[in-house]
Design a protein around this motif. Structure first.
Motif, mmCIF file in Angstrom:
data_model
loop_
_atom_site.group_PDB
_atom_site.id
_atom_site.type_symbol
_atom_site.label_atom_id
_atom_site.label_comp_id
_atom_site.label_asym_id
_atom_site.label_seq_id
_atom_site.Cartn_x
_atom_site.Cartn_y
_atom_site.Cartn_z
ATOM 1 N N ILE A 125 107.549 101.293 8.119
ATOM 2 C CA ILE A 125 107.633 101.883 9.237
ATOM 3 C C ILE A 125 106.324 101.831 10.139
ATOM 4 C CG2 ILE A 125 107.875 104.332 10.476
ATOM 5 C CD1 ILE A 125 109.545 105.008 8.136
ATOM 6 N N ALA A 126 106.351 101.095 11.457
ATOM 7 C CA ALA A 126 104.975 100.762 12.011
ATOM 8 C C ALA A 126 105.351 100.501 13.514
ATOM 9 C CB ALA A 126 104.489 99.431 11.448
ATOM 10 N N PRO A 127 104.256 100.342 14.444
ATOM 11 C CA PRO A 127 104.383 99.915 15.667
ATOM 12 C C PRO A 127 104.441 98.510 15.453
ATOM 13 C CG PRO A 127 102.156 100.102 15.171
ATOM 14 C CD PRO A 127 102.838 100.851 14.041
ATOM 15 N N ASP A 128 105.135 97.849 16.506
ATOM 16 C CA ASP A 128 105.859 96.293 16.351
ATOM 17 C C ASP A 128 104.354 95.690 17.174
ATOM 18 O OD1 ASP A 128 106.604 93.864 16.237
ATOM 19 O OD2 ASP A 128 108.496 94.276 17.898
ATOM 20 N N ASN A 129 103.315 95.481 16.510
ATOM 21 C CA ASN A 129 102.076 95.133 17.196
ATOM 22 C C ASN A 129 101.488 93.881 16.539
ATOM 23 O OD1 ASN A 129 101.033 96.427 15.087
ATOM 24 N ND2 ASN A 129 99.799 97.885 16.228
ATOM 25 N N GLY A 130 102.366 93.446 15.306
ATOM 26 C CA GLY A 130 101.720 92.365 14.389
ATOM 27 C C GLY A 130 101.244 92.869 13.173
ATOM 28 N N LEU A 131 101.204 93.908 13.011
ATOM 29 C CA LEU A 131 100.817 94.599 11.687
ATOM 30 C C LEU A 131 101.608 94.184 10.374
ATOM 31 C CD1 LEU A 131 98.722 96.664 10.117
ATOM 32 C CD2 LEU A 131 100.660 98.509 10.793
ATOM 33 N N LEU A 132 102.870 93.880 10.710
ATOM 34 C CA LEU A 132 103.758 93.501 9.615
ATOM 35 C C LEU A 132 103.941 92.107 9.651
ATOM 36 C CD1 LEU A 132 106.683 96.129 10.185
ATOM 37 C CD2 LEU A 132 104.813 96.506 9.138
ATOM 38 N N THR A 133 103.034 91.239 9.979
ATOM 39 C CA THR A 133 103.244 89.679 9.936
ATOM 40 C C THR A 133 103.098 89.294 8.728
ATOM 41 O OG1 THR A 133 102.105 89.627 12.012
ATOM 42 C CG2 THR A 133 102.022 87.694 10.550
ATOM 43 N N LEU A 134 102.175 89.726 7.730
ATOM 44 C CA LEU A 134 102.124 89.068 6.384
ATOM 45 C C LEU A 134 103.266 89.703 5.467
ATOM 46 C CD1 LEU A 134 99.712 87.158 5.421
ATOM 47 C CD2 LEU A 134 99.349 88.285 7.334
ATOM 48 N N VAL A 135 103.594 90.754 5.489
ATOM 49 C CA VAL A 135 104.872 91.375 4.746
ATOM 50 C C VAL A 135 105.957 90.761 5.291
ATOM 51 C CG1 VAL A 135 103.584 93.669 3.908
ATOM 52 C CG2 VAL A 135 104.796 93.414 6.185
ATOM 53 N N ALA A 136 106.189 90.586 6.507
ATOM 54 C CA ALA A 136 107.565 89.970 7.102
ATOM 55 C C ALA A 136 107.494 88.373 6.343
ATOM 56 C CB ALA A 136 107.556 89.792 8.382
ATOM 57 N N GLU A 137 106.481 87.778 6.346
ATOM 58 C CA GLU A 137 106.565 86.580 5.826
ATOM 59 C C GLU A 137 106.640 86.203 4.641
ATOM 60 O OE1 GLU A 137 103.114 84.230 7.255
ATOM 61 O OE2 GLU A 137 103.511 84.360 9.358
#
Length: 267
Positions: free
Chosen positions: A90-102
């Motif tokens: 759960i986060a703002p969609d600002n790039g914070l999830l880049t590494l976990v998504a990849e």
């Protein structure tokens, strides 16, 4: 389990209030404070930190991640479920999830737009952590399906970064963050380093027009106090450190995101 990660620090009431909101929704919620004293306003630096600590949590963990300099803007509050480990972020969609998504893969992303699951209808424009993100984590921990929170999204904001790679007899990578001791965390996996270097090798670190030398070792005490070394950090990446010292100050690097090259001396 809810793993709570922000850049708010521990000298204000923000963290405590959000935990109170979550407990008011789900008194049985288990909330773990992972980190609140981290680099402020920087989703790229914190994306690397988030990925590293997430790997030590059990399957199904809900990660509540509020690094949100754009609070109140048109950036979307989101929930992302991963393909591997069944994690929820759960986060703002600002790039914070880049590494976990990849690294974990993305199964589904939804926008948190259903005000039924907000803390209050007249929600704050500056404290979405309390009014939007924390309630979402609590309701999700009670078993509310992702689909209830809002529409599914087809895209996710990801940032670009220098991925570690071997080129000829060198390794290129990025200095991604500094820890409290001034150790420099890199994005070079240990196994990549071990394909080129062996213990006790002298390695040149090339960055920003400078060259410094370090020993390729396994533990701090493999070198004398005050000496520079490169060694495996606990999360599986190479770390540039000084035994009983501050590597950031030693080599004179000012900010994260610096690209660098590791090369064996005289190679």
């Amino acid at each position: 389990m809810i793993a709570f990660f922000t850049d708010w620090g521990n000298d204000s009431y923000y963290v405590g209030v959000c935990k109170g909101v979550m407990k008011s929704i789900n008194r049985k919620a288990e909330i773990i404070d992972v980190l609140h004293d981290t680099k402020k306003f920087d989703p790229k630096v914190n994306a690397h930190i988030l990925y590293r600590f997430s790997r030590d949590f059990p399957e199904g963990t809900i990660f509540l991640c509020v690094i949100d300099a754009g609070v109140g803007s048109n950036r979307k509050p989101i929930i992302m479920k991963t393909k591997e480990r069944n994690f929820y972020f759960i986060a703002p969609d600002n790039g914070l999830l880049t590494l976990v998504a990849e690294n974990y893969g993305v199964e589904k992303v939804v926008e948190i737009s259903n005000e039924k699951y907000y803390f209050r209808k007249n929600y704050s424009t500056t404290f979405h952590g309390r009014d939007i993100f924390s309630p979402a984590a609590a309701y999700l921990s009670k078993g509310i399906p992702m689909e209830e929170f809002g529409e599914e999204l087809d895209t996710l904001n990801l940032f670009r970064y220098k991925k570690a790679e071997i080129i000829n007899d060198s390794i290129e990578g990025e200095m991604v963050f500094f820890d409290t001791f001034g150790n420099i965390q890199t994005n070079i996996p240990v196994e990549l380093g071990d394909t080129i270097f062996k213990k006790d090798d002298t390695v040149e670190i090339h960055f920003e027009g400078k060259v410094v030398k370090a020993y390729y070792e396994r533990i701090f005490n493999d070198v004398l106090p005050g000496e520079l070394l490169i060694h495996p950090e606990s999360s599986g990446y190479l770390e540039i450190a000084v035994n009983q010292g501050n590597a950031k100050e030693y080599i004179g690097v000012d900010s994260e995101g610096v690209e660098f090259i590791l090369r064996k001396e005289n190679s």
